[in-house]
Design a protein around this motif. Structure first.
Motif, PDB file in Angstrom:
ATOM      1  N   PHE A  55     -47.102  98.435 -45.263  1.00  0.00           N
ATOM      2  CA  PHE A  55     -46.238  99.616 -45.303  1.00  0.00           C
ATOM      3  C   PHE A  55     -47.129 100.834 -45.162  1.00  0.00           C
ATOM      4  O   PHE A  55     -48.152 100.938 -45.831  1.00  0.00           O
ATOM      5  N   VAL A  56     -46.727 101.762 -44.281  1.00  0.00           N
ATOM      6  CA  VAL A  56     -47.514 102.961 -44.038  1.00  0.00           C
ATOM      7  C   VAL A  56     -46.837 104.164 -44.693  1.00  0.00           C
ATOM      8  O   VAL A  56     -45.670 104.460 -44.405  1.00  0.00           O
ATOM      9  N   ILE A  57     -47.570 104.841 -45.581  1.00  0.00           N
ATOM     10  CA  ILE A  57     -47.081 106.089 -46.168  1.00  0.00           C
ATOM     11  C   ILE A  57     -47.142 107.151 -45.081  1.00  0.00           C
ATOM     12  O   ILE A  57     -48.216 107.583 -44.669  1.00  0.00           O
ATOM     13  N   ASP A  58     -45.981 107.547 -44.607  1.00  0.00           N
ATOM     14  CA  ASP A  58     -45.864 108.462 -43.469  1.00  0.00           C
ATOM     15  C   ASP A  58     -45.754 109.900 -43.985  1.00  0.00           C
ATOM     16  O   ASP A  58     -44.753 110.255 -44.618  1.00  0.00           O
ATOM     17  N   PRO A  59     -46.767 110.752 -43.727  1.00  0.00           N
ATOM     18  CA  PRO A  59     -46.682 112.144 -44.185  1.00  0.00           C
ATOM     19  C   PRO A  59     -45.445 112.866 -43.658  1.00  0.00           C
ATOM     20  O   PRO A  59     -44.954 113.808 -44.285  1.00  0.00           O
ATOM     21  N   HIS A  60     -44.929 112.406 -42.520  1.00  0.00           N
ATOM     22  CA  HIS A  60     -43.717 112.983 -41.941  1.00  0.00           C
ATOM     23  C   HIS A  60     -42.570 112.971 -42.946  1.00  0.00           C
ATOM     24  O   HIS A  60     -41.734 113.874 -42.965  1.00  0.00           O
ATOM     25  N   TYR A  61     -42.544 111.943 -43.799  1.00  0.00           N
ATOM     26  CA  TYR A  61     -41.478 111.807 -44.795  1.00  0.00           C
ATOM     27  C   TYR A  61     -41.938 112.034 -46.237  1.00  0.00           C
ATOM     28  O   TYR A  61     -41.123 112.292 -47.111  1.00  0.00           O
ATOM     29  N   MET A  62     -43.229 111.905 -46.489  1.00  0.00           N
ATOM     30  CA  MET A  62     -43.701 111.863 -47.872  1.00  0.00           C
ATOM     31  C   MET A  62     -44.461 113.104 -48.339  1.00  0.00           C
ATOM     32  O   MET A  62     -44.535 113.359 -49.536  1.00  0.00           O
ATOM     33  N   LYS A  63     -45.047 113.882 -47.448  1.00  0.00           N
ATOM     34  CA  LYS A  63     -45.897 114.999 -47.846  1.00  0.00           C
ATOM     35  C   LYS A  63     -45.085 116.102 -48.523  1.00  0.00           C
ATOM     36  O   LYS A  63     -44.061 116.543 -48.001  1.00  0.00           O
ATOM     37  N   PRO A  64     -45.510 116.573 -49.698  1.00  0.00           N
ATOM     38  CA  PRO A  64     -44.761 117.631 -50.405  1.00  0.00           C
ATOM     39  C   PRO A  64     -44.595 118.888 -49.557  1.00  0.00           C
ATOM     40  O   PRO A  64     -45.505 119.297 -48.839  1.00  0.00           O
ATOM     41  N   ASP A  65     -43.412 119.480 -49.638  1.00  0.00           N
ATOM     42  CA  ASP A  65     -43.118 120.724 -48.929  1.00  0.00           C
ATOM     43  C   ASP A  65     -42.687 121.765 -49.957  1.00  0.00           C
ATOM     44  O   ASP A  65     -41.529 121.783 -50.379  1.00  0.00           O
ATOM     45  N   PRO A  66     -43.594 122.635 -50.373  1.00  0.00           N
ATOM     46  CA  PRO A  66     -43.255 123.621 -51.407  1.00  0.00           C
ATOM     47  C   PRO A  66     -42.224 124.650 -50.965  1.00  0.00           C
ATOM     48  O   PRO A  66     -41.636 125.338 -51.799  1.00  0.00           O
ATOM     49  N   SER A  67     -41.977 124.761 -49.661  1.00  0.00           N
ATOM     50  CA  SER A  67     -41.008 125.742 -49.169  1.00  0.00           C
ATOM     51  C   SER A  67     -39.578 125.217 -49.164  1.00  0.00           C
ATOM     52  O   SER A  67     -38.630 125.971 -48.925  1.00  0.00           O
ATOM     53  N   ALA A  68     -39.389 123.912 -49.406  1.00  0.00           N
ATOM     54  CA  ALA A  68     -38.048 123.323 -49.377  1.00  0.00           C
ATOM     55  C   ALA A  68     -37.224 123.796 -50.574  1.00  0.00           C
ATOM     56  O   ALA A  68     -37.770 124.202 -51.596  1.00  0.00           O
ATOM     57  N   PRO A  71     -37.305 119.903 -54.850  1.00  0.00           N
ATOM     58  CA  PRO A  71     -38.547 119.128 -54.830  1.00  0.00           C
ATOM     59  C   PRO A  71     -38.459 117.978 -53.835  1.00  0.00           C
ATOM     60  O   PRO A  71     -37.455 117.286 -53.749  1.00  0.00           O
ATOM     61  N   GLY A  72     -39.542 117.782 -53.085  1.00  0.00           N
ATOM     62  CA  GLY A  72     -39.578 116.715 -52.102  1.00  0.00           C
ATOM     63  C   GLY A  72     -40.403 117.105 -50.893  1.00  0.00           C
ATOM     64  O   GLY A  72     -41.114 118.118 -50.895  1.00  0.00           O
ATOM     65  N   SER A  73     -40.292 116.314 -49.849  1.00  0.00           N
ATOM     66  CA  SER A  73     -41.001 116.585 -48.602  1.00  0.00           C
ATOM     67  C   SER A  73     -40.123 117.462 -47.716  1.00  0.00           C
ATOM     68  O   SER A  73     -39.061 117.931 -48.133  1.00  0.00           O
ATOM     69  N   SER A  74     -40.549 117.664 -46.475  1.00  0.00           N
ATOM     70  CA  SER A  74     -39.730 118.448 -45.550  1.00  0.00           C
ATOM     71  C   SER A  74     -38.495 117.682 -45.120  1.00  0.00           C
ATOM     72  O   SER A  74     -37.525 118.269 -44.646  1.00  0.00           O
ATOM     73  N   ARG A  75     -38.490 116.350 -45.313  1.00  0.00           N
ATOM     74  CA  ARG A  75     -37.393 115.518 -44.833  1.00  0.00           C
ATOM     75  C   ARG A  75     -36.583 114.850 -45.935  1.00  0.00           C
ATOM     76  O   ARG A  75     -35.451 114.437 -45.696  1.00  0.00           O
ATOM     77  N   ALA A  76     -37.155 114.709 -47.111  1.00  0.00           N
ATOM     78  CA  ALA A  76     -36.473 113.934 -48.149  1.00  0.00           C
ATOM     79  C   ALA A  76     -36.682 114.551 -49.523  1.00  0.00           C
ATOM     80  O   ALA A  76     -37.780 115.018 -49.837  1.00  0.00           O
ATOM     81  N   GLY A  77     -35.618 114.538 -50.326  1.00  0.00           N
ATOM     82  CA  GLY A  77     -35.716 114.977 -51.701  1.00  0.00           C
ATOM     83  C   GLY A  77     -36.463 113.954 -52.542  1.00  0.00           C
ATOM     84  O   GLY A  77     -36.645 112.795 -52.150  1.00  0.00           O
ATOM     85  N   LEU A  78     -36.890 114.374 -53.719  1.00  0.00           N
ATOM     86  CA  LEU A  78     -37.723 113.531 -54.563  1.00  0.00           C
ATOM     87  C   LEU A  78     -36.994 112.290 -55.059  1.00  0.00           C
ATOM     88  O   LEU A  78     -37.612 111.245 -55.263  1.00  0.00           O
ATOM     89  N   ASN A  79     -35.682 112.380 -55.252  1.00  0.00           N
ATOM     90  CA  ASN A  79     -34.926 111.201 -55.675  1.00  0.00           C
ATOM     91  C   ASN A  79     -35.066 110.062 -54.671  1.00  0.00           C
ATOM     92  O   ASN A  79     -35.244 108.902 -55.055  1.00  0.00           O
ATOM     93  N   ARG A  80     -34.944 110.384 -53.376  1.00  0.00           N
ATOM     94  CA  ARG A  80     -35.033 109.330 -52.363  1.00  0.00           C
ATOM     95  C   ARG A  80     -36.460 108.797 -52.231  1.00  0.00           C
ATOM     96  O   ARG A  80     -36.662 107.594 -52.024  1.00  0.00           O
ATOM     97  N   ILE A  81     -37.435 109.692 -52.343  1.00  0.00           N
ATOM     98  CA  ILE A  81     -38.828 109.250 -52.290  1.00  0.00           C
ATOM     99  C   ILE A  81     -39.125 108.321 -53.465  1.00  0.00           C
ATOM    100  O   ILE A  81     -39.758 107.266 -53.303  1.00  0.00           O
TER     101      ILE A  81
END
Length: 552
Positions: A55-68, A71-81
């Protein structure tokens, strides 16, 4: 239909005898995070002397986005992560029981996979077929490299009951755009005639990973997120083990399964939801939709009668298939512009109204309570989703469905590209469903299920002491009642603000046969804004006259 890779198996020139005696397989997990009914896993293990479950941790989905906005990445909230990470921990545990383990790597998945294929001398690459546009492009890259290197590639369809491409081909190259036409085309899944493979006794050992940096499944903090200990998490835990447990609990009541009728669920039931809550497990593939389908069909065979699609339990799985097929066969399915099946409507581009809806500040307790549940739990009943989606779009605020779709895509733990986009087009009457005058009342709809307002009191504690006759319309409560309830409307809880404009847009679509330019939309939007401005001016003039009349 857009150009797309197809599920297939490519064989290198290496003899089968050699492959059986000296071969290594790489199993690439993305969705399909399970052991049961996993054709890619079964094929990867067959004849292999070592197996690399990756399994590859994809920054596209996992990297924190402080501007969102949450809380979460640019694509997913922390609950889904968090749900995904729990699912991976469970997968790793189940793999270890079979003599294997999950190899977690980090980076751009295409680059990581190509490097692993080369470094580990992989002879066979297996992964579940995915129709999402992001994975279509990614998989094409990886498959092209693998086939050029003589690596066998096996990518079976197992995330859905049907291969969407087969349905589209049956329909002359076009996706069916009604549920009933889909059912006629789909029929019974070909695989359903035989039992599925649901158990694995053992797996080949993991091979030498050489220079690759293998990680354990990371925690939220490992990914760079702050400690969220005081935040209310979703009550639904991720993983195949939890999925199968929840499935057994749902199917243990055979009478409930037989009589399940979707429209009759209670959207206000939160302590014990009125549905299976299996959607997040289907989204990540912790639960096989094929296994779910077969288990329900087994119950149907042993009861006197049962409901049928579209309202039955199997009917819900087929709705999922319908949207997957429509999405796969429709270019630009995720937007209004250049989407041939989507009505062109001059939605408001109003970020203030959007933020009020998103942040539970509309002034309508039923709507706001649902949005609080969404943010805290990452899930709410489908009728609750219908209520807030209708309210944002055609029902009241007239804000673009794409903006609501983005909020759902981020916050839902079961967010699914095809289903989310399809449902937002449906609920905004942009496609599939066109009776735009049929709306979910933000007052009476919730009251029908929960007259006491317990759901509102739980998720909006500011209103917990409001008498039940005012709980859905607190602005109608006398000031004395508001003070006693310790909730002054306009101060402690906002006043409501509503907008609506659909008939003109539908008339324009009809008159121009759907061929609407951006200028047409701007003109319609401008006329709507001018009409709104005139109404405001008229209201002010009327108030001036009233004030003048009432003056001493």
């Amino acid at each position: 239909m857009r150009a797309a890779i197809q599920p297939f198996s490519l064989h290198c020139s290496t003899s089968n005898k050699f492959m059986a005696s000296n071969s290594s397989s790489l199993l690439w997990f993305r969705k399909g995070i399970r052991i049961h009914d996993n054709p890619a896993l079964e094929y990867a293990a067959k004849g292999a002397n070592c197996l690399y479950p990756v399994f590859v941790i994809d920054p596209h989905y996992m990297k924190p986005d402080p501007s969102a906005f949450s809380p979460g990445s640019s694509r997913a909230g922390l609950n889904r992560i968090q749900f995904l990470l729990e699912s991976l921990v469970d997968l790793d545990m189940n793999l270890k029981k079979l003599g294997s383990r999950l190899l977690v790597l980090h980076g751009e998945p295409g680059e990581v996979l190509i490097r692993c294929l080369e470094e580990w001398n992989v002879k066979k690459l297996c992964f579940e077929y995915d129709t999402d546009p992001y994975y279509q492009a990614l998989d094409s890259r990886v498959q092209n490299h693998a086939s050029a290197a003589g690596v066998e590639v096996f990518s079976p369809v197992s995330h859905t009951l049907f291969n969407p491409a087969d349905i589209i081909q049956k329909n002359g190259g076009r996706p069916p755009l009604s549920y009933q036409s889909f059912l006629k085309l789909a029929g019974e899944p070909s695989w359903a005639r035989a039992p599925l493979s649901t158990t694995v006794s053992s797996l080949p050992p993991v091979g030498d990973t050489r220079r690759s940096q293998i990680l354990d499944v990371p925690t939220i903090r490992d990914l760079g997120y702050e400690d969220m200990g005081k935040v209310e998490w979703t009550p639904f835990r991720g993983g195949e083990t939890e999925a199968l447990k929840r499935l057994e609990e749902s199917l243990s009541n055979k009478d409930w399964v037989a009589k399940f009728e979707k429209p009759k669920g209670d959207p206000s039931a939160f302590l014990k939801p009125a549905t299976t809550v299996l959607s997040p497990y289907l989204k990540f593939g912790c639960l096989s939709s094929r296994y779910f389908y077969q288990r329900v069909q087994d119950i149907y065979k042993n009861v006197k009668g049962h409901t049928t699609p579209p309202v039955s339990l199997v009917g819900q799985l087929l709705w999922r298939e319908f949207f997957y097929t429509a999405a796969f066969g429709t270019p630009n399915f995720d937007r209004m512009k250049d989407n041939k099946i989507c009505k062109q409507i001059p939605w408001k581009d109003d970020n203030e109204l959007l933020a009020a809806w998103r942040d539970a500040r509309t002034g309508f307790p039923w709507i706001d309570a649902i949005m609080v549940q969404l943010r805290k739990w990452g899930w709410m009943h489908h009728l609750a989703r219908h209520s807030v989606a209708c309210f944002l779009t055609r029902g009241d605020l007239f804000v673009h469905w794409e903006k609501g779709r983005d909020v759902f895509e981020r916050l839902l733990i079961d967010s699914d590209w095809a289903i989310n986009n399809g449902n937002w087009m449906w609920l905004s009457c942009s496609s599939f469903f066109y009776q735009y005058n049929r709306i979910y009342s933000p007052v009476t709809f919730g009251k029908k299920y929960d007259p006491n307002g317990d759901y509102i009191r739980h998720f909006l504690p500011v209103l917990k002491d409001m008498p039940k006759q005012y709980i859905y319309e607190p602005w109608t409560a006398p000031l004395s009642i508001q003070k006693k309830a310790k909730c002054i409307i306009g101060k402690d809880y906002p006043e409501p603000d509503c907008r609506r404009k659909m008939a003109e847009a539908y008339e324009l679509n009809k008159r121009l046969n759907g061929m609407i330019s951006e200028d047409d939309l701007e003109n319609l939007k401008r006329s709507s804004e001018e009409e709104q401005s005139q109404k405001v001016q008229t209201k002010r003039k009327r108030q001036t006259i009233i004030d003048w009349i009432q003056a001493p």
